[in-house]
Design a protein around this motif. Sequence first.
Motif, PDB file in Angstrom:
ATOM      1  N   LEU A  68      -8.706  53.573   5.180  1.00 23.97           N
ATOM      2  CA  LEU A  68      -8.883  52.650   6.300  1.00 23.97           C
ATOM      3  C   LEU A  68      -9.802  51.494   5.903  1.00 23.97           C
ATOM      4  CD1 LEU A  68      -8.462  51.927   9.284  1.00 23.97           C
ATOM      5  CD2 LEU A  68     -10.446  53.360   9.808  1.00 23.97           C
ATOM      6  N   GLY A  69     -10.960  51.811   5.320  1.00 23.21           N
ATOM      7  CA  GLY A  69     -11.898  50.776   4.891  1.00 23.21           C
ATOM      8  C   GLY A  69     -11.291  49.839   3.861  1.00 23.21           C
ATOM      9  N   PRO A  70     -10.641  50.366   2.820  1.00 21.85           N
ATOM     10  CA  PRO A  70     -10.009  49.470   1.843  1.00 21.85           C
ATOM     11  C   PRO A  70      -8.931  48.571   2.455  1.00 21.85           C
ATOM     12  CG  PRO A  70     -10.313  51.614   0.874  1.00 21.85           C
ATOM     13  CD  PRO A  70     -10.691  51.744   2.326  1.00 21.85           C
ATOM     14  N   LEU A  71      -8.176  49.094   3.415  1.00 20.54           N
ATOM     15  CA  LEU A  71      -7.159  48.269   4.073  1.00 20.54           C
ATOM     16  C   LEU A  71      -7.819  47.124   4.839  1.00 20.54           C
ATOM     17  CD1 LEU A  71      -4.215  47.754   4.854  1.00 20.54           C
ATOM     18  CD2 LEU A  71      -4.525  49.337   6.754  1.00 20.54           C
ATOM     19  N   LEU A  72      -8.859  47.428   5.569  1.00 16.64           N
ATOM     20  CA  LEU A  72      -9.602  46.404   6.306  1.00 16.64           C
ATOM     21  C   LEU A  72     -10.197  45.372   5.343  1.00 16.64           C
ATOM     22  CD1 LEU A  72     -10.268  46.845   9.530  1.00 16.64           C
ATOM     23  CD2 LEU A  72     -12.566  46.511   8.628  1.00 16.64           C
ATOM     24  N   THR A  73     -10.715  45.847   4.210  1.00 16.61           N
ATOM     25  CA  THR A  73     -11.301  44.946   3.221  1.00 16.61           C
ATOM     26  C   THR A  73     -10.236  44.059   2.597  1.00 16.61           C
ATOM     27  OG1 THR A  73     -13.007  46.599   2.776  1.00 16.61           O
ATOM     28  CG2 THR A  73     -12.760  44.832   1.165  1.00 16.61           C
ATOM     29  N   LEU A  74      -9.064  44.610   2.345  1.00 12.49           N
ATOM     30  CA  LEU A  74      -7.964  43.806   1.812  1.00 12.49           C
ATOM     31  C   LEU A  74      -7.623  42.663   2.773  1.00 12.49           C
ATOM     32  CD1 LEU A  74      -5.721  43.298  -0.285  1.00 12.49           C
ATOM     33  CD2 LEU A  74      -4.308  44.908   1.014  1.00 12.49           C
ATOM     34  N   ILE A  75      -7.543  42.962   4.044  1.00 11.99           N
ATOM     35  CA  ILE A  75      -7.250  41.930   5.053  1.00 11.99           C
ATOM     36  C   ILE A  75      -8.358  40.883   5.067  1.00 11.99           C
ATOM     37  CG2 ILE A  75      -6.984  41.508   7.532  1.00 11.99           C
ATOM     38  CD1 ILE A  75      -5.640  44.355   7.633  1.00 11.99           C
ATOM     39  N   PHE A  76      -9.610  41.343   5.042  1.00 13.57           N
ATOM     40  CA  PHE A  76     -10.768  40.441   5.017  1.00 13.57           C
ATOM     41  C   PHE A  76     -10.697  39.498   3.818  1.00 13.57           C
ATOM     42  CE2 PHE A  76     -14.995  40.284   2.831  1.00 13.57           C
ATOM     43  CZ  PHE A  76     -15.546  39.241   3.553  1.00 13.57           C
ATOM     44  N   ILE A  77     -10.422  40.047   2.641  1.00 11.73           N
ATOM     45  CA  ILE A  77     -10.383  39.226   1.428  1.00 11.73           C
ATOM     46  C   ILE A  77      -9.188  38.272   1.438  1.00 11.73           C
ATOM     47  CG2 ILE A  77     -10.025  39.323  -1.085  1.00 11.73           C
ATOM     48  CD1 ILE A  77     -11.878  41.793  -1.069  1.00 11.73           C
ATOM     49  N   LEU A  78      -8.046  38.749   1.895  1.00  8.83           N
ATOM     50  CA  LEU A  78      -6.874  37.859   1.972  1.00  8.83           C
ATOM     51  C   LEU A  78      -7.131  36.693   2.919  1.00  8.83           C
ATOM     52  CD1 LEU A  78      -3.887  40.374   1.866  1.00  8.83           C
ATOM     53  CD2 LEU A  78      -4.584  38.742   0.093  1.00  8.83           C
ATOM     54  N   LEU A  79      -7.753  36.968   4.067  1.00  9.12           N
ATOM     55  CA  LEU A  79      -8.090  35.873   4.990  1.00  9.12           C
ATOM     56  C   LEU A  79      -9.092  34.911   4.349  1.00  9.12           C
ATOM     57  CD1 LEU A  79      -8.305  37.681   8.448  1.00  9.12           C
ATOM     58  CD2 LEU A  79      -6.620  35.971   7.724  1.00  9.12           C
ATOM     59  N   HIS A  80     -10.060  35.462   3.640  1.00  4.21           N
ATOM     60  CA  HIS A  80     -11.020  34.619   2.916  1.00  4.21           C
ATOM     61  C   HIS A  80     -10.271  33.708   1.942  1.00  4.21           C
ATOM     62  CE1 HIS A  80     -14.420  33.454   0.351  1.00  4.21           C
ATOM     63  NE2 HIS A  80     -13.586  33.691  -0.639  1.00  4.21           N
ATOM     64  N   LEU A  81      -9.363  34.284   1.168  1.00  2.00           N
ATOM     65  CA  LEU A  81      -8.622  33.498   0.181  1.00  2.00           C
ATOM     66  C   LEU A  81      -7.746  32.430   0.836  1.00  2.00           C
ATOM     67  CD1 LEU A  81      -7.745  36.268  -2.419  1.00  2.00           C
ATOM     68  CD2 LEU A  81      -9.410  34.393  -2.678  1.00  2.00           C
ATOM     69  N   VAL A  82      -7.189  32.729   1.995  1.00  2.00           N
ATOM     70  CA  VAL A  82      -6.415  31.719   2.728  1.00  2.00           C
ATOM     71  C   VAL A  82      -7.335  30.568   3.137  1.00  2.00           C
ATOM     72  CG1 VAL A  82      -5.199  31.268   4.900  1.00  2.00           C
ATOM     73  CG2 VAL A  82      -4.590  33.263   3.519  1.00  2.00           C
ATOM     74  N   ILE A  83      -8.522  30.914   3.642  1.00  2.00           N
ATOM     75  CA  ILE A  83      -9.468  29.891   4.098  1.00  2.00           C
ATOM     76  C   ILE A  83      -9.886  28.976   2.946  1.00  2.00           C
ATOM     77  CG2 ILE A  83     -11.815  29.516   4.994  1.00  2.00           C
ATOM     78  CD1 ILE A  83     -11.385  32.170   6.616  1.00  2.00           C
ATOM     79  N   VAL A  84     -10.126  29.550   1.771  1.00  2.00           N
ATOM     80  CA  VAL A  84     -10.580  28.743   0.620  1.00  2.00           C
ATOM     81  C   VAL A  84      -9.402  28.268  -0.237  1.00  2.00           C
ATOM     82  CG1 VAL A  84     -12.863  29.807   0.570  1.00  2.00           C
ATOM     83  CG2 VAL A  84     -11.043  30.729  -0.894  1.00  2.00           C
ATOM     84  N   LYS A  85      -8.212  28.389   0.301  1.00  2.00           N
ATOM     85  CA  LYS A  85      -6.989  27.916  -0.360  1.00  2.00           C
ATOM     86  C   LYS A  85      -6.791  28.556  -1.737  1.00  2.00           C
ATOM     87  CE  LYS A  85      -6.852  23.526   2.085  1.00  2.00           C
ATOM     88  NZ  LYS A  85      -7.922  23.596   3.022  1.00  2.00           N
ATOM     89  N   PHE A  86      -6.989  29.859  -1.786  1.00  2.00           N
ATOM     90  CA  PHE A  86      -6.780  30.658  -2.995  1.00  2.00           C
ATOM     91  C   PHE A  86      -7.490  30.048  -4.212  1.00  2.00           C
ATOM     92  CE2 PHE A  86      -3.673  32.267  -0.104  1.00  2.00           C
ATOM     93  CZ  PHE A  86      -3.651  33.622  -0.374  1.00  2.00           C
TER      94      PHE A  86
END
Length: 173
Positions: free
Chosen positions: A31-49
């Motif tokens: 559960l935690g890793p899944l949430l972290t994956l979503i968090f990091i993917l959103l971060h990467l979207v915000i900073v344009k990968f």
Amino acid sequence: MIKYIRIYDLIGFKICWIACAFSTTWGAPYLGPLLTLIFILLHLVIVKFNSRDIKIIGLALLSGLVIDSLFFQFNLINYQGGILTQFKLAPLWILSMWAGFSVTLLYSLDSIKKRYFISGILGLIGGPLSYNAGVQIGSITLNGLLSYIALGIVWGLIIPILFYCINQLETNA
């Protein structure tokens, strides 16, 4: 949104840290890793990968795999939860914490990225305290004072090393 990246990363990592640490005690170690994956993917979207961010996240994951697996192999730390623990490898949830933490180094803690001594002190104190919180939660067991000393030394070195890598990537960009 890029203007608020520091706040997003700081709050997001705290939520992910809690989810990763507690998910093992809840019997849901992914559960935690899944949430972290979503968090990091959103971060990467915000900073344009941003390629620097991707490289540092990857480096932190690799560092976490090596460091925490060695701690596990040498019986300094015992981990709970996930299939990797059956092979005495760092579990996915602790690797997720490494990845999430690396994001905070990039933006939330960037004011100390060239202050290697300060970042070393942060690691020396903060590393063992963070793992001790995991002990209190019940997701890990630390086997004696030597474990805390080793954690302090390793985290006192790894944070400045990660900042050095961040600085090098920015210089060579």
